[in-house]
Design a protein around this motif. Structure first.
Motif, PDB file in Angstrom:
ATOM      1  N   ASN A   1      66.730 -75.020  26.800  1.00  0.00           N
ATOM      2  CA  ASN A   1      68.142 -74.717  27.002  1.00  0.00           C
ATOM      3  C   ASN A   1      68.683 -75.627  28.094  1.00  0.00           C
ATOM      4  O   ASN A   1      67.970 -75.949  29.051  1.00  0.00           O
TER       5      ASN A   1
ATOM      6  N   THR B   1      70.793 -75.028  30.422  1.00  0.00           N
ATOM      7  CA  THR B   1      70.625 -74.313  31.690  1.00  0.00           C
ATOM      8  C   THR B   1      69.246 -73.658  31.644  1.00  0.00           C
ATOM      9  O   THR B   1      69.059 -72.608  31.035  1.00  0.00           O
TER      10      THR B   1
ATOM     11  N   ARG C   1      67.973 -69.850  31.965  1.00  0.00           N
ATOM     12  CA  ARG C   1      68.118 -68.827  30.927  1.00  0.00           C
ATOM     13  C   ARG C   1      66.831 -68.592  30.130  1.00  0.00           C
ATOM     14  O   ARG C   1      66.759 -67.666  29.335  1.00  0.00           O
TER      15      ARG C   1
HETATM   16  P1  NDP Z   1      77.043 -69.231  23.072  1.00  0.00           P
HETATM   17  O1  NDP Z   1      78.317 -69.951  22.927  1.00  0.00           O
HETATM   18  O2  NDP Z   1      76.851 -68.294  24.214  1.00  0.00           O
HETATM   19  O3  NDP Z   1      75.823 -70.274  22.999  1.00  0.00           O
HETATM   20  C1  NDP Z   1      75.696 -71.011  24.045  1.00  0.00           C
HETATM   21  C2  NDP Z   1      74.527 -71.958  23.893  1.00  0.00           C
HETATM   22  O4  NDP Z   1      75.020 -73.241  23.582  1.00  0.00           O
HETATM   23  C3  NDP Z   1      73.845 -72.017  25.228  1.00  0.00           C
HETATM   24  O5  NDP Z   1      72.479 -72.284  25.006  1.00  0.00           O
HETATM   25  C4  NDP Z   1      74.572 -73.189  25.869  1.00  0.00           C
HETATM   26  O6  NDP Z   1      73.819 -73.771  26.881  1.00  0.00           O
HETATM   27  C5  NDP Z   1      74.667 -74.105  24.676  1.00  0.00           C
HETATM   28  N1  NDP Z   1      75.694 -75.146  24.803  1.00  0.00           N
HETATM   29  C6  NDP Z   1      77.030 -75.053  24.616  1.00  0.00           C
HETATM   30  N2  NDP Z   1      77.616 -76.241  24.795  1.00  0.00           N
HETATM   31  C7  NDP Z   1      76.628 -77.113  25.101  1.00  0.00           C
HETATM   32  C8  NDP Z   1      76.589 -78.499  25.398  1.00  0.00           C
HETATM   33  N3  NDP Z   1      77.701 -79.243  25.379  1.00  0.00           N
HETATM   34  N4  NDP Z   1      75.390 -79.061  25.659  1.00  0.00           N
HETATM   35  C9  NDP Z   1      74.267 -78.333  25.641  1.00  0.00           C
HETATM   36  N5  NDP Z   1      74.235 -77.016  25.378  1.00  0.00           N
HETATM   37  C10 NDP Z   1      75.395 -76.417  25.106  1.00  0.00           C
HETATM   38  O7  NDP Z   1      76.812 -68.515  21.762  1.00  0.00           O
HETATM   39  P2  NDP Z   1      75.892 -67.311  21.259  1.00  0.00           P
HETATM   40  O8  NDP Z   1      74.519 -67.380  21.779  1.00  0.00           O
HETATM   41  O9  NDP Z   1      76.669 -66.066  21.404  1.00  0.00           O
HETATM   42  O10 NDP Z   1      75.918 -67.743  19.735  1.00  0.00           O
HETATM   43  C11 NDP Z   1      75.342 -68.940  19.244  1.00  0.00           C
HETATM   44  C12 NDP Z   1      75.973 -69.254  17.900  1.00  0.00           C
HETATM   45  O11 NDP Z   1      75.860 -68.117  17.043  1.00  0.00           O
HETATM   46  C13 NDP Z   1      77.457 -69.593  18.001  1.00  0.00           C
HETATM   47  O12 NDP Z   1      77.743 -70.643  17.118  1.00  0.00           O
HETATM   48  C14 NDP Z   1      78.130 -68.322  17.543  1.00  0.00           C
HETATM   49  O13 NDP Z   1      79.380 -68.576  16.907  1.00  0.00           O
HETATM   50  C15 NDP Z   1      77.133 -67.770  16.536  1.00  0.00           C
HETATM   51  N6  NDP Z   1      77.218 -66.333  16.390  1.00  0.00           N
HETATM   52  C16 NDP Z   1      77.299 -65.528  17.497  1.00  0.00           C
HETATM   53  C17 NDP Z   1      77.399 -64.168  17.361  1.00  0.00           C
HETATM   54  C18 NDP Z   1      77.462 -63.293  18.565  1.00  0.00           C
HETATM   55  O14 NDP Z   1      77.718 -62.086  18.401  1.00  0.00           O
HETATM   56  N7  NDP Z   1      77.214 -63.782  19.759  1.00  0.00           N
HETATM   57  C19 NDP Z   1      77.437 -63.538  16.036  1.00  0.00           C
HETATM   58  C20 NDP Z   1      77.282 -64.454  14.939  1.00  0.00           C
HETATM   59  C21 NDP Z   1      77.202 -65.801  15.125  1.00  0.00           C
HETATM   60  P3  NDP Z   1      73.954 -73.240  28.417  1.00  0.00           P
HETATM   61  O15 NDP Z   1      73.150 -71.958  28.481  1.00  0.00           O
HETATM   62  O16 NDP Z   1      73.398 -74.319  29.225  1.00  0.00           O
HETATM   63  O17 NDP Z   1      75.429 -72.989  28.661  1.00  0.00           O
END
Ligand code: NDP
Length: 288
Positions: free
Chosen positions: A33, A35, A38
């Motif tokens: 990840n 960050t 996490r």
């Molecule tokens: P998040 O938006 O919280 O996921 C964040 C993740 O993406 C983290 O690991 C973050 O890293 C990483 N990230 C974002 N931008 C970057 C970047 N530019 N470079 C590197 N890493 C990046 O989403 P969720 O975990 O909630 O969901 C993941 C997917 O699942 C999404 O597409 C969401 O639409 C889908 N989804 C989510 C649901 C929900 O209820 N949460 C339900 C159904 C689908 P860091 O920790 O470093 O910020």
């Protein structure tokens, strides 16, 4: 035989739940990840934290991507593209069908397979077979990894076009958000009239529960191009939506949402569809 193993890249709420489900199922789990902190709770449960994206990719053939969107996917994988050969990327990040098709082609260009996924459950549903995820991409790749994917949720394979899983996901969201906003708007009207959400609940549920029957009635007629006004007429619908709008207005509630609905009906009326079923509004949508 080696222990089943998987890499999970992206540890938002979803990725953490996914890596956790694999640990529970006895998989060897490698995580990465942006960050790094996490990963701590997962490492405490036995996951390996890769130091680099390359290391995470090298660890396992099966790589789950759970990122905010495809921009995040490229931000992570592009600098490590040399390590993609032979990997199976299961991309569970939400985005559009077009972006899923591009990503599949991009992955293929680097010697990797790509399965698109659309997860239909919040993190709490990860690990339950009753939850469901749409998948699309090469069928043999899906089948080879189906058992591993089913550790996360049930798996609904939609076809080879990489855009399909994203499309099915987005049409669900299209309905979900519009329906939920209709509920919120009606709740604002009831609240303005001293009715609590709890009092309104059985009526709201009953209205929502009636919808599947309407869908079952109209779907075959839509496929047959039958928009006959024998059961409902657009002219009746437009009057009804007008009453909804004025009821909201009279309650001091904003009318943006019913006004948008009324606008669609009005366009249908202008085109002379007043005697047809409201399903004729499909033509209004198609013409943009
Ligand atoms: P998040 O938006 O919280 O996921 C964040 C993740 O993406 C983290 O690991 C973050 O890293 C990483 N990230 C974002 N931008 C970057 C970047 N530019 N470079 C590197 N890493 C990046 O989403 P969720 O975990 O909630 O969901 C993941 C997917 O699942 C999404 O597409 C969401 O639409 C889908 N989804 C989510 C649901 C929900 O209820 N949460 C339900 C159904 C689908 P860091 O920790 O470093 O910020």
């Amino acid at each position: 035989a080696n222990k089943a193993a998987v890499t999970v890249i992206g540890l938002g709420p979803m990725g953490q739940a996914m890596a956790g489900a694999y640990l529970d199922a006895g998989y060897e789990v490698t995580v990465w990840n942006r960050t790094a902190a996490r990963a701590a709770a997962l490492v405490a449960r036995g996951a390996h934290r890769a130091e680099t994206v390359e290391e995470a990719l090298a660890a396992n053939e099966l790589v789950i991507l759970s990122l905010t969107d495809y921009d995040a996917v490229y931000a992570i994988l592009e600098p490590a593209a040399g390590a993609l050969r032979g990997r199976v990327l299961v991309n569970l990040s939400s985005d559009t069908p077009e972006r899923a098709r591009e990503a599949a082609a991009w992955a293929a260009g680097h010697g990797a397979e790509h399965l698109t996924g659309g997860v239909q459950t919040p993190p709490s549903g990860i690990g339950s077979p009753e939850s469901s995820t749409f998948y699309s991409g090469p069928k043999e790749v899906f089948e080879a990894h189906e058992a591993a994917l089913k550790v996360l949720t049930g798996a609904d394979y939609r076809g080879t076009d990489p855009g399909l899983a994203a499309l099915y996901y987005q049409i669900q969201m299209d309905m979900f958000w519009t329906a939920m906003l209709s509920y919120l708007h009606a709740t604002a009207v009831t609240a303005a009239n001293g009715i609590t959400a709890q009092e309104f609940l059985p009526y709201a549920q009953s209205t929502m529960a009636s919808l599947p029957n309407f869908l079952a009635f109209y779907a075959p007629r839509i496929d047959a191009g039958n928009h006959e006004g024998d059961v409902d007429k657009l002219a009746m619908g437009v009057a009804s939506v007008d009453h909804v709008l004025h009821t909201a207005e009279g309650s001091g509630v904003g009318t943006t949402l019913p006004a948008a609905v009324l606008e669609v009906f009005r366009r249908g009326m202008e085109r002379g569809y007043g005697g047809d079923s409201f399903t004729r509004l499909l033509d209004v949508f198609r013409e943009g």
